[in-house]
Design a protein around this motif. Sequence first.
Motif, PDB file in Angstrom:
ATOM      1  N   ASP A 163       0.502  -1.079  -0.067  1.00  0.00           N
ATOM      2  CA  ASP A 163       0.303   0.033   0.171  1.00  0.00           C
ATOM      3  C   ASP A 163       0.948   1.213  -0.195  1.00  0.00           C
ATOM      4  OD1 ASP A 163      -2.869  -1.338  -0.242  1.00  0.00           O
ATOM      5  OD2 ASP A 163      -2.409  -1.591   2.188  1.00  0.00           O
ATOM      6  N   LEU A 164       1.945   1.386   0.101  1.00  0.00           N
ATOM      7  CA  LEU A 164       3.196   1.869  -0.366  1.00  0.00           C
ATOM      8  C   LEU A 164       2.981   3.122  -1.364  1.00  0.00           C
ATOM      9  CD1 LEU A 164       6.263   1.150   2.134  1.00  0.00           C
ATOM     10  CD2 LEU A 164       3.788   2.342   2.457  1.00  0.00           C
ATOM     11  N   ASP A 165       3.449   4.191  -1.266  1.00  0.00           N
ATOM     12  CA  ASP A 165       3.696   5.124  -3.035  1.00  0.00           C
ATOM     13  C   ASP A 165       5.450   5.322  -2.300  1.00  0.00           C
ATOM     14  OD1 ASP A 165       4.060   6.768  -4.940  1.00  0.00           O
ATOM     15  OD2 ASP A 165       2.396   8.004  -4.383  1.00  0.00           O
ATOM     16  N   PHE A 166       5.934   4.431  -3.416  1.00  0.00           N
ATOM     17  CA  PHE A 166       7.391   4.251  -3.253  1.00  0.00           C
ATOM     18  C   PHE A 166       7.988   5.893  -3.815  1.00  0.00           C
ATOM     19  CE2 PHE A 166       7.436  -0.637  -4.648  1.00  0.00           C
ATOM     20  CZ  PHE A 166       6.880  -0.797  -3.429  1.00  0.00           C
ATOM     21  N   TYR A 167       7.217   6.066  -5.165  1.00  0.00           N
ATOM     22  CA  TYR A 167       7.787   6.850  -5.807  1.00  0.00           C
ATOM     23  C   TYR A 167       7.627   8.055  -4.537  1.00  0.00           C
ATOM     24  CZ  TYR A 167       7.885   5.015 -10.146  1.00  0.00           C
ATOM     25  OH  TYR A 167       7.731   3.657 -10.979  1.00  0.00           O
ATOM     26  N   SER A 198       7.688   9.167 -13.894  1.00  0.00           N
ATOM     27  CA  SER A 198       8.817   8.550 -14.425  1.00  0.00           C
ATOM     28  C   SER A 198      10.208   8.518 -14.255  1.00  0.00           C
ATOM     29  CB  SER A 198       8.586  10.226 -15.749  1.00  0.00           C
ATOM     30  OG  SER A 198       8.368  11.304 -14.821  1.00  0.00           O
ATOM     31  N   ALA A 199      11.762   8.704 -12.891  1.00  0.00           N
ATOM     32  CA  ALA A 199      12.109   9.209 -12.646  1.00  0.00           C
ATOM     33  C   ALA A 199      12.894   7.710 -13.788  1.00  0.00           C
ATOM     34  CB  ALA A 199      12.434   8.649 -11.103  1.00  0.00           C
ATOM     35  N   THR A 200      13.959   7.996 -13.702  1.00  0.00           N
ATOM     36  CA  THR A 200      15.417   7.267 -14.872  1.00  0.00           C
ATOM     37  C   THR A 200      15.623   5.651 -13.670  1.00  0.00           C
ATOM     38  OG1 THR A 200      16.954   8.300 -14.367  1.00  0.00           O
ATOM     39  CG2 THR A 200      16.348   8.819 -16.078  1.00  0.00           C
ATOM     40  N   ASP A 201      16.480   5.408 -13.612  1.00  0.00           N
ATOM     41  CA  ASP A 201      17.210   4.333 -13.060  1.00  0.00           C
ATOM     42  C   ASP A 201      18.305   4.674 -12.324  1.00  0.00           C
ATOM     43  OD1 ASP A 201      16.061   2.103 -13.546  1.00  0.00           O
ATOM     44  OD2 ASP A 201      17.562   1.103 -14.612  1.00  0.00           O
ATOM     45  N   LYS A 202      18.751   6.203 -12.853  1.00  0.00           N
ATOM     46  CA  LYS A 202      20.348   7.216 -12.219  1.00  0.00           C
ATOM     47  C   LYS A 202      19.468   7.550 -11.198  1.00  0.00           C
ATOM     48  CE  LYS A 202      23.771  10.318 -12.862  1.00  0.00           C
ATOM     49  NZ  LYS A 202      24.285  10.412 -13.828  1.00  0.00           N
ATOM     50  N   GLU A 203      17.945   8.295 -11.649  1.00  0.00           N
ATOM     51  CA  GLU A 203      17.401   9.351 -10.622  1.00  0.00           C
ATOM     52  C   GLU A 203      17.272   8.076  -9.177  1.00  0.00           C
ATOM     53  OE1 GLU A 203      15.886  12.769 -13.606  1.00  0.00           O
ATOM     54  OE2 GLU A 203      14.488  10.913 -13.345  1.00  0.00           O
ATOM     55  N   ILE A 204      16.734   7.003  -9.408  1.00  0.00           N
ATOM     56  CA  ILE A 204      15.879   6.441  -8.191  1.00  0.00           C
ATOM     57  C   ILE A 204      16.842   5.983  -7.081  1.00  0.00           C
ATOM     58  CG2 ILE A 204      15.368   3.953  -8.319  1.00  0.00           C
ATOM     59  CD1 ILE A 204      13.203   4.536 -10.793  1.00  0.00           C
ATOM     60  N   SER A 254      14.963  -2.604  -4.990  1.00  0.00           N
ATOM     61  CA  SER A 254      14.768  -3.816  -5.960  1.00  0.00           C
ATOM     62  C   SER A 254      13.407  -3.979  -6.532  1.00  0.00           C
ATOM     63  CB  SER A 254      15.319  -4.796  -5.055  1.00  0.00           C
ATOM     64  OG  SER A 254      14.297  -5.269  -4.317  1.00  0.00           O
ATOM     65  N   VAL A 255      13.030  -3.536  -6.143  1.00  0.00           N
ATOM     66  CA  VAL A 255      11.010  -3.360  -7.158  1.00  0.00           C
ATOM     67  C   VAL A 255      11.653  -2.578  -8.219  1.00  0.00           C
ATOM     68  CG1 VAL A 255       9.047  -2.518  -7.398  1.00  0.00           C
ATOM     69  CG2 VAL A 255       9.769  -3.900  -5.722  1.00  0.00           C
ATOM     70  N   LEU A 256      11.881  -0.894  -8.095  1.00  0.00           N
ATOM     71  CA  LEU A 256      11.645   0.042  -8.524  1.00  0.00           C
ATOM     72  C   LEU A 256      13.140   0.197  -9.619  1.00  0.00           C
ATOM     73  CD1 LEU A 256      11.308   3.343  -7.447  1.00  0.00           C
ATOM     74  CD2 LEU A 256       9.592   1.371  -8.361  1.00  0.00           C
ATOM     75  N   ARG A 307       8.879  -3.003 -11.362  1.00  0.00           N
ATOM     76  CA  ARG A 307       8.350  -2.087 -11.519  1.00  0.00           C
ATOM     77  C   ARG A 307       6.648  -1.633 -12.391  1.00  0.00           C
ATOM     78  NH1 ARG A 307      12.186   3.351 -13.419  1.00  0.00           N
ATOM     79  NH2 ARG A 307      10.361   5.154 -13.179  1.00  0.00           N
ATOM     80  N   CYS A 308       7.116  -2.106 -13.273  1.00  0.00           N
ATOM     81  CA  CYS A 308       5.865  -2.151 -14.316  1.00  0.00           C
ATOM     82  C   CYS A 308       4.581  -3.147 -13.684  1.00  0.00           C
ATOM     83  CB  CYS A 308       6.324  -3.034 -15.195  1.00  0.00           C
ATOM     84  SG  CYS A 308       4.916  -2.886 -16.645  1.00  0.00           S
ATOM     85  N   LYS A 309       4.908  -3.776 -12.701  1.00  0.00           N
ATOM     86  CA  LYS A 309       3.275  -4.468 -12.310  1.00  0.00           C
ATOM     87  C   LYS A 309       3.294  -3.498 -10.997  1.00  0.00           C
ATOM     88  CE  LYS A 309       4.691  -9.487 -13.105  1.00  0.00           C
ATOM     89  NZ  LYS A 309       4.495 -10.634 -12.453  1.00  0.00           N
ATOM     90  N   TYR A 310       4.643  -2.873 -10.264  1.00  0.00           N
ATOM     91  CA  TYR A 310       3.987  -2.201  -8.994  1.00  0.00           C
ATOM     92  C   TYR A 310       3.357  -0.490  -9.809  1.00  0.00           C
ATOM     93  CZ  TYR A 310       4.799   1.546  -5.694  1.00  0.00           C
ATOM     94  OH  TYR A 310       4.376   2.513  -4.888  1.00  0.00           O
TER      95      TYR A 310
END
Length: 195
Positions: A7-11, A19-25, A59-61, A67-70
């Motif tokens: 139920d968390l909003d990772f972003y 829309s963040a990139t892997d580097k930004e994450i 690890s999810v993002l 990430r797509c599923k999330y």
Amino acid sequence: MDPELKDLDFYKILEIQQSATDKEIKTAYRKKALKCHPDKNPNDPEAAQTFMRLSKILSVLTDTEARCKYDKSLNARTAKKCDYYMNILNLEKELESLKRDFELLEQETEKERIGSYILRLKWKKKGVYDKAKLTSLFSKYGDILSVVVLQNNKPMGFVQYKSKTSAINAKNEEVGLKSCPLIVSFLGEYGPDTK
């Protein structure tokens, strides 16, 4: 996915856009992880748990499929919340509309009531009085416009007269049946001469 995270909003937690990139994450993760690392927060018993949660989020993002599923799950929750708030907004609008309609109806009723007088009737036993019985009891005082009977927890009724004199006489004289007396009062104010 870990049930603790569902139920968390990772972003929002990482303070980044969806829309963040892997580097930004990864950059956002490092900033957060440094702030809550258990070694830097030895007096915070939740620091280790928060740090582990951040690691799971990372690890999810950073896994494209996960990430797509999330993101699908997050978007569905967001749409559901959006629908919920839109329903509330629509209900508020409908309530405002109903309030306006009710106010107009009250104004119309007040206009119609001028020249008509309503008595409120109360009694203790359910089923003793019905519309026909009340009409019979109260019609001897004058022309009745309407009779309404409510058989709720507390039985009550209303008798509407066209004439003020008829309503006053009925209020002052009618007591109902001996086995179930009526309490008769005016609905609204009609001035001191109506007592």
